[in-house]
Design a protein around this motif. Structure first.
Motif, short mmCIF file in Angstrom:
data_model
loop_
_atom_site.label_atom_id
_atom_site.label_comp_id
_atom_site.label_asym_id
_atom_site.label_seq_id
_atom_site.Cartn_x
_atom_site.Cartn_y
_atom_site.Cartn_z
N LEU A 147 0.82 -1.21 0.00
CA LEU A 147 0.00 0.00 0.00
C LEU A 147 0.85 1.26 0.00
N GLU A 148 1.95 1.25 0.74
CA GLU A 148 2.78 2.44 0.86
C GLU A 148 3.28 2.94 -0.50
N SER A 149 3.42 2.02 -1.45
CA SER A 149 3.96 2.42 -2.76
C SER A 149 2.96 3.23 -3.58
N TYR A 150 1.72 3.31 -3.12
CA TYR A 150 0.69 4.05 -3.86
C TYR A 150 0.34 5.39 -3.19
N LEU A 151 1.02 5.72 -2.11
CA LEU A 151 0.64 6.90 -1.35
C LEU A 151 1.20 8.20 -1.90
N ASP A 152 2.16 8.13 -2.78
CA ASP A 152 2.71 9.32 -3.41
C ASP A 152 2.20 9.42 -4.84
N GLY A 153 1.72 10.59 -5.21
CA GLY A 153 1.36 10.82 -6.60
C GLY A 153 -0.05 10.43 -6.98
N GLY A 154 -0.84 9.94 -6.02
CA GLY A 154 -2.22 9.59 -6.34
C GLY A 154 -3.09 10.82 -6.50
#
Length: 270
Positions: A147-154
């Motif tokens: 999940l952490e890999s989707y928290l930037d740039g969404g």
């Protein structure tokens, strides 16, 4: 702002951070929910509200949307992956934000909601939990399941999609607003997810159960949510305007999130 709220909703906030949550939610939803409640039609009965909800869902399905049509008919594999990535902030933790509503409801209404949440969590079978089905989809697409890999740039709209249910379940003043929102959502998924299932088949994606399972089980879920509304009505009566405000708000937020995800996919993976 929505990304910050998403992070706070996934934390154990300090008193200062909780005040920040309330401030963000008030700026975002305070005025809007008042407007939607005030503008709600006058329903003579719960049955009249259910009829209006059914008519609204029928009309939305018949009208479709440009975003849904694009996903079903035109999205490339890379574009589909962008869209899947946008909704990973929801899919990887699906329905966990809903749990706080259960103790806010009378016993029978709460149990109707809990039956839905049990299904979402795979009835205790990890492999059937909807979040695991999303992980299976991500794995096939060679995407991260962290999940952490989707928290930037969404997209802000994607975070709002999840933040809405944190607010509805935990802090919306009336539980009716959650029940209206979830009754709408579980019913709308029966047609809203068709475009994803069609796209997955067109693109040769085998792990499409996250989408096809919703098309199967959410018929039961939509009935359970109407039962929850009936049980709350029997217990203490429903504020039908607040139920309808939940319907309207969720329709807005879900549609905006989908449109933004498709626009991003078309921009970054033309």
């Amino acid at each position: 702002m929505m990304r910050r709220l998403y992070q706070l909703n996934r934390s154990v906030p300090t008193a200062q951070e909780y005040a920040e949550i309330l401030e963000i939610e008030e700026k975002w939803l305070g005025q809007r929910i008042c407007e939607l409640t005030a503008a709600a039609p006058h329903f003579a009965s719960r049955t009249a509200l259910f009829t209006a909800l059914s008519e609204r869902l029928r009309d939305e399905e018949a009208a479709g949307s440009e975003a849904d049509a694009y996903i079903a008919e035109h999205a490339t594999l890379e574009q589909f992956k962008v869209i899947v990535g946008e909704f990973a902030v929801d899919g990887l933790v699906e329905s966990l934000s809903h749990l706080p509503i259960v103790p806010r409801l009378p016993h029978r209404a709460g149990m109707s909601v809990f039956r839905v949440l049990i299904d979402e969590l795979g009835c205790g079978n990890v492999e059937q939990a909807h979040s695991q089905l999303y992980r299976d989809l991500l794995t096939e697409l060679d995407m991260s399941t962290d999940l952490e890999s989707y928290l930037d740039g969404g997209n802000e709209e994607s975070y709002a999609y999840v933040n809405l249910f944190h607010w509805l379940a935990r802090r919306a003043p009336a539980p009716e607003t959650f029940l209206g929102a979830y009754a709408y959502f579980e019913s709308s998924v029966l047609f809203a997810f068709k475009c994803y299932a069609v796209a997955a088949k067109r693109l040769g994606i085998s792990h499409d159960k996250y989408y096809t399972e919703h098309l199967y089980i959410d018929d039961f879920h939509s009935k359970q949510m109407r039962t929850a509304l009936m049980e709350l009505d029997a217990e203490r009566g429903l504020d039908l305007a607040k139920v309808w405000a939940g319907v309207e708000l969720t329709s807005e937020v879900a549609a905006t999130a989908t449109e933004a995800a498709v626009a991003k996919a078309r921009e970054v993976a033309p």
